[in-house]
Design an enzyme around this catalytic site. Structure first.
Site, mmCIF file in Angstrom:
data_model
loop_
_atom_site.group_PDB
_atom_site.id
_atom_site.type_symbol
_atom_site.label_atom_id
_atom_site.label_comp_id
_atom_site.label_asym_id
_atom_site.label_seq_id
_atom_site.Cartn_x
_atom_site.Cartn_y
_atom_site.Cartn_z
ATOM 1 N N HIS A 160 0.836 -1.223 0.000
ATOM 2 C CA HIS A 160 0.000 0.000 0.000
ATOM 3 C C HIS A 160 0.865 1.265 0.000
ATOM 4 C CE1 HIS A 160 -3.354 -2.719 1.245
ATOM 5 N NE2 HIS A 160 -2.375 -3.298 1.931
ATOM 6 N N SER A 281 15.283 21.633 -16.001
ATOM 7 C CA SER A 281 14.108 22.463 -16.243
ATOM 8 C C SER A 281 14.559 23.796 -16.809
ATOM 9 C CB SER A 281 13.350 22.677 -14.932
ATOM 10 O OG SER A 281 12.553 23.836 -15.018
ATOM 11 N N LYS A 287 16.303 21.707 -10.773
ATOM 12 C CA LYS A 287 15.657 20.468 -11.185
ATOM 13 C C LYS A 287 16.565 19.508 -11.940
ATOM 14 C CE LYS A 287 11.930 19.325 -10.777
ATOM 15 N NZ LYS A 287 10.670 19.700 -11.431
ATOM 16 N N GLU A 294 10.140 8.333 -16.806
ATOM 17 C CA GLU A 294 8.825 8.950 -17.045
ATOM 18 C C GLU A 294 8.322 8.654 -18.452
ATOM 19 O OE1 GLU A 294 8.261 13.144 -15.294
ATOM 20 O OE2 GLU A 294 10.421 12.894 -15.463
#
Ligand code: ARG
Length: 464
Positions: A160, A281, A287, A294
């Site tokens: 979970h 970024s 970043k 992804e």
């Protein structure tokens, strides 16, 4: 591309194909990808035809010579593809006749584009399967190497997405390796079922020429000719099976990607991915984004989409060949490209993962990950499991109140909940003790991880 009129069926027609219809029905823009396989199939076909006396040896040699030259023209990027000639098959055949004259027109004896295309797709896909198979092996080796290196590294295991029990990072990586191993088995199953020769089915019923399909089959490296001509030209279940393999593989890669994305975040901070697999970024200077995982996660959707396209493409087709089947190629090609790209990225990236063992260890120390170990300890001392569960539950509640892990409590504090607890309890409350105690096949103990990695390496080495 030139758009001169297609002469292949001119005899029956009283007007030329509408220019839009010619473009609409053409597949050459995408099926030219199978050109070299088409030529390979034609060379085998011509060889077989000469063997059974349908072509003379001289005709065979002229045809093969012409086809080889065309193969080189295509490889050099000099071949002029024509939309009016509809597809890869007619483009190559027309070029052959242009080069060698009337003998070129004999190549299509005893076959049809229907069995030709079914053969080409199999030859194409078989080559791609072999490349993908090698990439799967490389990925598994990378996972095994990292698993062996990280057999002792402790991290929290989750259910979970809540801290559940400590595991070793090597064990987690071996879970990934198992997923990929099954995918590789599925790919192999697909290859075995696919590796049969449809050529000779001709349009749908077979041919009146005395062809020898065993010869063609052997020349092209198939295991045997297909059994039924109608089935041979119509079914694309092998493409669906491949795309189904691909969907399961992508589902697995996507799950791994999700974990990599989580682990590289400042909140988890379990691993670092080398800069070469990340991008920055344009606005936020701090970043470093895990683009590769992804994107792999994102690309999963298009492969699922292709599986649905192919299933839907086939669901209502009556026997035998229908033009619908031309729509099999783009989903299949894109599936191949996507899987190859994702596998290459993963096989390069996995061995380059830099685990942050101290962060994983600190995280595993939070969240009462050794609560089950305390319960098992009580059971070994004669407490019934349900009572042990209750005792540990109360200890955890106390820990939450005090903001302290079970291992950080004093013996006295623990004994408030059960006087069965003795000083030896601290052996099981450590993370090292917890993982080492899961010491059976399939368990997370470091020596089990090493043994499992060894077995996986042997299985990989002895693959057929
Ligand atoms: N381009 C066609 C395909 O991809 C080749 C077979 C065409 N056969 C036909 N009878 N029109 O399926």
């Amino acid at each position: 591309m030139s758009e001169s009129t297609n002469q292949s069926w001119g005899g029956r027609f009283s007007e030329p194909t509408d220019a839009f219809v010619a473009r609409f029905t053409a597949s050459v823009d995408f099926d030219q990808r199978m050109a070299q396989h088409d030529i390979r199939g034609s060379i085998a076909h011509a060889t077989m035809l000469a063997g059974v006396g349908v072509l003379s040896e001289e005709e065979r040699d002229t045809i093969i010579e012409g086809l080889k030259e065309i193969s080189e023209e295509i490889a050099r990027g000099e071949f002029e593809w024509s939309v009016a000639l509809e597809d890869v098959h007619m483009n190559i055949e027309a070029r052959l006749t242009a080069k060698i004259g009337n003998t070129g027109k004999k190549l299509h004896t005893g076959r049809s584009r229907n069995d030709q295309v079914a053969t080409d797709i199999r030859l194409y896909l078989r080559d791609e399967i072999d490349v993908i198979d090698a990439e799967l092996t490389r990925l598994r080796e990378g996972m095994l190497g990292l698993a062996e290196q990280e057999a002792d590294t402790i991290m929290p295991g989750f259910t979970h997405l809540q801290s559940a029990q400590p595991v070793t990072f090597g064990h987690h990586l071996l879970a990934w390796q198992e997923m990929v191993a099954r995918d590789q088995d599925r790919l192999n199953d697909c290859r075995v079922r696919m590796n049969v020769l449809p050529l000779g089915a001709a349009a749908l019923a077979g041919t009146t020429f005395p062809i020898d399909r065993h010869v063609t089959s052997e020349l092209l490296g198939f295991d045997r000719p297909t059994e039924n001509s109608l089935d041979s030209v119509s079914d694309r279940d092998f493409a669906i099976e491949f795309t189904s393999f691909a969907s399961l593989l992508m589902m697995h890669l996507s799950r791994m990607s999700e974990e990599l994305v989580l682990w590289t975040s400042a909140q988890f901070d379990f691993i670092d991915l080398p800069d070469r697999f990340c991008t920055g970024s344009s606005i936020m200077p701090q970043k470093k984004n895990p683009d590769v995982p992804e994107l792999v996660r994102g690309k999963t959707g298009r492969v699922y989409g292709h599986l649905m396209s192919l299933l839907t493409l086939m669901k209502s087709q009556p026997l035998a060949y229908n033009k619908d089947n031309q729509e099999d190629k783009e989903p299949l090609f894109d599936t191949v490209d996507t899987v190859r790209g994702c596998l290459r990225a993963f096989a390069d990236m996995i061995p380059a993962i830099r685990p942050k063992a101290a962060n994983m260890y600190a995280s595993a120390s939070k969240g009462f990950a050794t609560a089950t170990d305390l319960a098992d300890y009580l059971v070994r001392k004669g407490v019934a499991f349900r009572d042990a569960h209750e005792i540990v539950g109360k200890s955890v509640a106390f820990g939450i109140e005090q903001n302290r892990d079970l291992s950080e409590m004093t013996l006295e504090e623990l004994r408030q909940f059960s006087d069965t607890i003795d000083a030896d309890v601290f052996d099981v409350l450590t993370l090292e003790g917890s993982v080492a105690a899961r010491n059976h096949i399939g368990g997370t103990a470091p020596n089990q991880v090493r043994a499992a990695a060894q077995r996986a390496r042997e299985a990989l080495a002895t693959r057929a």
